[in-house]
Design a protein around this motif. Structure first.
Motif, PDB file in Angstrom:
ATOM      1  N   TYR A  44       8.782 -16.251   2.809  1.00  0.00           N
ATOM      2  CA  TYR A  44       7.442 -16.202   2.746  1.00  0.00           C
ATOM      3  C   TYR A  44       6.912 -15.726   1.506  1.00  0.00           C
ATOM      4  CZ  TYR A  44       5.892 -17.730   7.370  1.00  0.00           C
ATOM      5  OH  TYR A  44       5.639 -18.547   8.476  1.00  0.00           O
ATOM      6  N   SER A  45       7.386 -14.483   0.902  1.00  0.00           N
ATOM      7  CA  SER A  45       7.131 -13.799  -0.345  1.00  0.00           C
ATOM      8  C   SER A  45       7.649 -14.935  -1.279  1.00  0.00           C
ATOM      9  CB  SER A  45       8.209 -12.723  -0.710  1.00  0.00           C
ATOM     10  OG  SER A  45       7.891 -11.633   0.404  1.00  0.00           O
ATOM     11  N   LEU A  46       8.550 -15.906  -1.362  1.00  0.00           N
ATOM     12  CA  LEU A  46       8.883 -16.681  -2.223  1.00  0.00           C
ATOM     13  C   LEU A  46       7.944 -17.854  -2.161  1.00  0.00           C
ATOM     14  CD1 LEU A  46      10.588 -17.846  -4.642  1.00  0.00           C
ATOM     15  CD2 LEU A  46      12.249 -18.817  -2.686  1.00  0.00           C
ATOM     16  N   LEU A  47       7.527 -18.383  -1.031  1.00  0.00           N
ATOM     17  CA  LEU A  47       6.456 -19.298  -0.754  1.00  0.00           C
ATOM     18  C   LEU A  47       5.162 -19.208  -1.297  1.00  0.00           C
ATOM     19  CD1 LEU A  47       6.072 -22.074   0.405  1.00  0.00           C
ATOM     20  CD2 LEU A  47       5.315 -20.800   2.706  1.00  0.00           C
ATOM     21  N   LEU A  48       4.767 -17.709  -0.996  1.00  0.00           N
ATOM     22  CA  LEU A  48       3.515 -17.280  -1.524  1.00  0.00           C
ATOM     23  C   LEU A  48       3.356 -17.119  -3.162  1.00  0.00           C
ATOM     24  CD1 LEU A  48       2.372 -14.699   1.003  1.00  0.00           C
ATOM     25  CD2 LEU A  48       1.390 -16.937   0.785  1.00  0.00           C
ATOM     26  N   ALA A  49       4.596 -16.772  -3.564  1.00  0.00           N
ATOM     27  CA  ALA A  49       4.860 -16.735  -5.128  1.00  0.00           C
ATOM     28  C   ALA A  49       4.558 -17.902  -5.792  1.00  0.00           C
ATOM     29  CB  ALA A  49       6.114 -15.866  -5.628  1.00  0.00           C
ATOM     30  N   ILE A  50       5.247 -19.070  -5.201  1.00  0.00           N
ATOM     31  CA  ILE A  50       5.421 -20.265  -5.665  1.00  0.00           C
ATOM     32  C   ILE A  50       3.810 -21.041  -5.747  1.00  0.00           C
ATOM     33  CG2 ILE A  50       6.141 -22.698  -5.126  1.00  0.00           C
ATOM     34  CD1 ILE A  50       8.822 -21.686  -4.551  1.00  0.00           C
ATOM     35  N   ILE A  51       3.271 -20.759  -4.304  1.00  0.00           N
ATOM     36  CA  ILE A  51       1.868 -21.263  -4.340  1.00  0.00           C
ATOM     37  C   ILE A  51       0.977 -20.555  -5.450  1.00  0.00           C
ATOM     38  CG2 ILE A  51      -0.048 -21.344  -2.855  1.00  0.00           C
ATOM     39  CD1 ILE A  51       1.741 -21.751  -0.621  1.00  0.00           C
ATOM     40  N   LYS A  52       1.109 -19.257  -5.474  1.00  0.00           N
ATOM     41  CA  LYS A  52       0.298 -18.536  -6.424  1.00  0.00           C
ATOM     42  C   LYS A  52       0.484 -18.710  -7.974  1.00  0.00           C
ATOM     43  CE  LYS A  52      -1.186 -13.999  -8.041  1.00  0.00           C
ATOM     44  NZ  LYS A  52      -0.843 -12.411  -7.708  1.00  0.00           N
ATOM     45  N   THR A  53       1.700 -19.076  -8.344  1.00  0.00           N
ATOM     46  CA  THR A  53       2.236 -19.377  -9.845  1.00  0.00           C
ATOM     47  C   THR A  53       1.651 -20.639 -10.213  1.00  0.00           C
ATOM     48  OG1 THR A  53       4.608 -19.458  -9.242  1.00  0.00           O
ATOM     49  CG2 THR A  53       3.477 -17.381  -9.921  1.00  0.00           C
ATOM     50  N   GLU A  54       1.852 -21.740  -9.350  1.00  0.00           N
ATOM     51  CA  GLU A  54       2.122 -23.096  -9.566  1.00  0.00           C
ATOM     52  C   GLU A  54       0.787 -23.704  -9.634  1.00  0.00           C
ATOM     53  OE1 GLU A  54       2.562 -26.413 -11.041  1.00  0.00           O
ATOM     54  OE2 GLU A  54       4.422 -25.120 -11.030  1.00  0.00           O
ATOM     55  N   PRO A  55      -0.203 -24.055 -10.623  1.00  0.00           N
ATOM     56  CA  PRO A  55      -1.520 -24.640 -10.415  1.00  0.00           C
ATOM     57  C   PRO A  55      -1.750 -25.692  -9.691  1.00  0.00           C
ATOM     58  CG  PRO A  55      -0.727 -23.831 -12.733  1.00  0.00           C
ATOM     59  CD  PRO A  55       0.387 -23.813 -11.940  1.00  0.00           C
ATOM     60  N   ALA A  56      -0.360 -26.756  -9.740  1.00  0.00           N
ATOM     61  CA  ALA A  56      -0.620 -28.033  -9.038  1.00  0.00           C
ATOM     62  C   ALA A  56      -0.683 -27.866  -7.525  1.00  0.00           C
ATOM     63  CB  ALA A  56       0.887 -28.749  -9.250  1.00  0.00           C
ATOM     64  N   LEU A  57      -0.344 -26.528  -6.974  1.00  0.00           N
ATOM     65  CA  LEU A  57      -0.330 -26.173  -5.686  1.00  0.00           C
ATOM     66  C   LEU A  57      -1.735 -25.462  -5.205  1.00  0.00           C
ATOM     67  CD1 LEU A  57       3.428 -24.897  -4.972  1.00  0.00           C
ATOM     68  CD2 LEU A  57       2.578 -27.265  -4.374  1.00  0.00           C
ATOM     69  N   HIS A  58      -2.409 -25.541  -6.047  1.00  0.00           N
ATOM     70  CA  HIS A  58      -3.671 -24.774  -5.717  1.00  0.00           C
ATOM     71  C   HIS A  58      -4.787 -25.968  -5.140  1.00  0.00           C
ATOM     72  CE1 HIS A  58      -3.296 -21.300  -8.954  1.00  0.00           C
ATOM     73  NE2 HIS A  58      -2.225 -21.387  -7.874  1.00  0.00           N
ATOM     74  N   GLU A  59      -4.086 -26.559  -3.897  1.00  0.00           N
ATOM     75  CA  GLU A  59      -5.119 -27.567  -3.204  1.00  0.00           C
ATOM     76  C   GLU A  59      -5.327 -27.029  -1.811  1.00  0.00           C
ATOM     77  OE1 GLU A  59      -2.601 -30.896  -3.381  1.00  0.00           O
ATOM     78  OE2 GLU A  59      -2.418 -31.286  -5.286  1.00  0.00           O
ATOM     79  N   PRO A  60      -6.257 -27.656  -1.046  1.00  0.00           N
ATOM     80  CA  PRO A  60      -6.402 -27.001   0.460  1.00  0.00           C
ATOM     81  C   PRO A  60      -5.225 -27.086   1.037  1.00  0.00           C
ATOM     82  CG  PRO A  60      -8.172 -28.558  -0.455  1.00  0.00           C
ATOM     83  CD  PRO A  60      -7.246 -28.461  -1.455  1.00  0.00           C
ATOM     84  N   MET A  61      -4.465 -27.842   1.125  1.00  0.00           N
ATOM     85  CA  MET A  61      -3.280 -27.729   2.132  1.00  0.00           C
ATOM     86  C   MET A  61      -2.513 -26.504   1.795  1.00  0.00           C
ATOM     87  SD  MET A  61      -0.262 -30.593   2.969  1.00  0.00           S
ATOM     88  CE  MET A  61       0.669 -30.304   1.574  1.00  0.00           C
ATOM     89  N   PHE A  62      -2.223 -26.361   0.524  1.00  0.00           N
ATOM     90  CA  PHE A  62      -1.440 -25.227   0.115  1.00  0.00           C
ATOM     91  C   PHE A  62      -2.018 -23.738   0.320  1.00  0.00           C
ATOM     92  CE2 PHE A  62       0.293 -28.943  -2.107  1.00  0.00           C
ATOM     93  CZ  PHE A  62       1.627 -28.930  -1.599  1.00  0.00           C
ATOM     94  N   LEU A  63      -3.206 -23.876   0.287  1.00  0.00           N
ATOM     95  CA  LEU A  63      -4.367 -22.681   0.336  1.00  0.00           C
ATOM     96  C   LEU A  63      -4.245 -22.251   1.654  1.00  0.00           C
ATOM     97  CD1 LEU A  63      -7.148 -23.472  -2.148  1.00  0.00           C
ATOM     98  CD2 LEU A  63      -5.299 -21.838  -2.453  1.00  0.00           C
ATOM     99  N   PHE A  64      -4.546 -23.337   2.369  1.00  0.00           N
ATOM    100  CA  PHE A  64      -4.494 -23.065   4.119  1.00  0.00           C
ATOM    101  C   PHE A  64      -2.932 -22.639   4.630  1.00  0.00           C
ATOM    102  CE2 PHE A  64      -8.033 -26.267   4.665  1.00  0.00           C
ATOM    103  CZ  PHE A  64      -8.937 -25.344   4.969  1.00  0.00           C
ATOM    104  N   LEU A  65      -1.972 -22.976   4.015  1.00  0.00           N
ATOM    105  CA  LEU A  65      -0.517 -22.759   4.122  1.00  0.00           C
ATOM    106  C   LEU A  65      -0.285 -21.215   3.910  1.00  0.00           C
ATOM    107  CD1 LEU A  65       2.572 -23.206   4.934  1.00  0.00           C
ATOM    108  CD2 LEU A  65       3.077 -23.997   2.615  1.00  0.00           C
ATOM    109  N   ALA A  66      -1.046 -20.849   2.707  1.00  0.00           N
ATOM    110  CA  ALA A  66      -0.713 -19.489   2.139  1.00  0.00           C
ATOM    111  C   ALA A  66      -1.432 -18.582   2.952  1.00  0.00           C
ATOM    112  CB  ALA A  66      -1.578 -19.250   0.860  1.00  0.00           C
TER     113      ALA A  66
END
Length: 332
Positions: A44-66
């Motif tokens: 989860y720490s890795l997943l949250l770090a990837i979502i935070k640092t990757e601008p392409a993942l700043h989408e609703p699905m990944f924000l809900f996932l976070a």
């Protein structure tokens, strides 16, 4: 026995005895629990770090996932450390306030987890049925409002439970046959008629889950209706593939939750240790499965993870400062 024949008391502490009937295995049982918990924390720490640092993942699905990942982490951290200390260090005493806080966190966060499922289904519905307006409809502001609404619903719906539990007299015993503090485990120790309260709790659980499941079913009915209107079979598979991760998370959350409710409410003939193991599985299965489901099935997360692994491998082979300098030069 009538409640008037009991000695009413309001104990300050309770005793957790983990899993009765399996005392000889108490050293070994927490090993898989601890392994799943530690590995899940890393994932989860890795997943949250990837979502935070990757601008392409700043989408609703990944924000809900976070948001969902954050809730999963709090649920497991509210339960597992104390459960492991009961197993390995015989630290069985828990204060009534800590017990009520654990019950509140566990159940309110479970309601929040359930509510994130239709939110993610709604995101998939907009992405497939109205893709051109997806970013305009689900802006970061709207996503934040949905997240706040989910948190408020969980906080308010479960709010009365710890307040009511704190007012109950407990005269049967202060010993709890469980690894953590569960609502029904404490209700069963009260020396007053708890039929109304347990029925109310059951209705709240089924009402919340029922509303969420209805919204999920409605979203996916509209999604499937839109998908099968597409002209090509390849388009069908591509659209269904975008929903695969979310469907896996839904099954991973609701299946153990439903099984736990059924066995606890209606499986009275089952041995007590079966109920307790099922309750622990209910906490651990979503924690274990969600990062794997999204990590394996979501292309953007998988590509970012592989990139980070490759970059780390290059850094191990070369001078880290030199490699970073080359990397930054290329990216700019």
């Amino acid at each position: 026995m009538a409640a008037s024949k009991w000695t009413f008391s309001h104990p300050s502490t309770f005793i957790l005895i983990s899993i009765p009937g399996l005392e000889e295995a108490h050293v070994w049982i927490p090993i898989p629990f601890c392994s799943i918990y530690v590995l899940s924390l890393l994932r989860y720490s890795l997943l949250l770090a990837i979502i935070k640092t990757e601008p392409a993942l700043h989408e609703p699905m990944f924000l809900f996932l976070a948001m969902l990942a954050s809730v999963d982490l709090v649920v497991s951290t509210a339960v597992m450390p104390k459960a492991l200390s009961v197993f390995w260090f015989r630290d069985r005493t828990i204060h009534i306030n800590a017990r009520l806080a654990q019950i509140y966190l566990l159940h309110s966060l479970s309601v929040m987890e359930s509510a994130f499922m239709p939110a993610m289904a709604f995101d998939r519905y907009i992405a497939i049925c109205n893709p051109l307006r997806h970013s305009a409809i689900l802006t970061n502001r709207v996503v934040a409002k949905i997240g706040l609404g989910v948190v408020m619903r969980g906080a308010v719906v479960v709010g009365p439970h710890p307040i009511l539990l704190s007012q109950l007299p407990y005269c049967r015993t202060h010993i709890v046959s469980h690894t953590y503090c569960e609502f029904m485990a404490l209700v069963n120790l009260a020396c007053v008629d708890m039929t109304i309260m347990s029925t109310f709790s059951l209705l709240v659980a089924f009402l919340m889950a029922g509303i969420d499941l209805m919204l999920i079913v409605l979203s996916y009915f509209l999604i499937l209706w839109a998908i099968f209107k597409l002209p090509s079979k390849e388009a069908h598979l591509t659209s269904l593939g975008t929903c695969g991760s979310h469907i896996g998370v839904i099954l991973g959350f609701y299946s153990p939750a439903l099984f736990s409710i059924i066995t606890h409410r209606f499986g009275h003939s089952l041995a007590p240790h079966v109920h307790i193991i099922v309750a622990n599985v209910y906490v651990l299965v979503p924690l274990m499965m969600n990062p794997l489901i999204y990590g394996v099935r979501t292309k953007k997360i998988r590509k970012r993870l592989l990139f980070l692994m490759l970059l780390q491998h290059i850094c191990d082979l070369n001078d880290p400062s030199e490699t970073w300098e080359k990397f930054t030069t290329r990216t700019h």
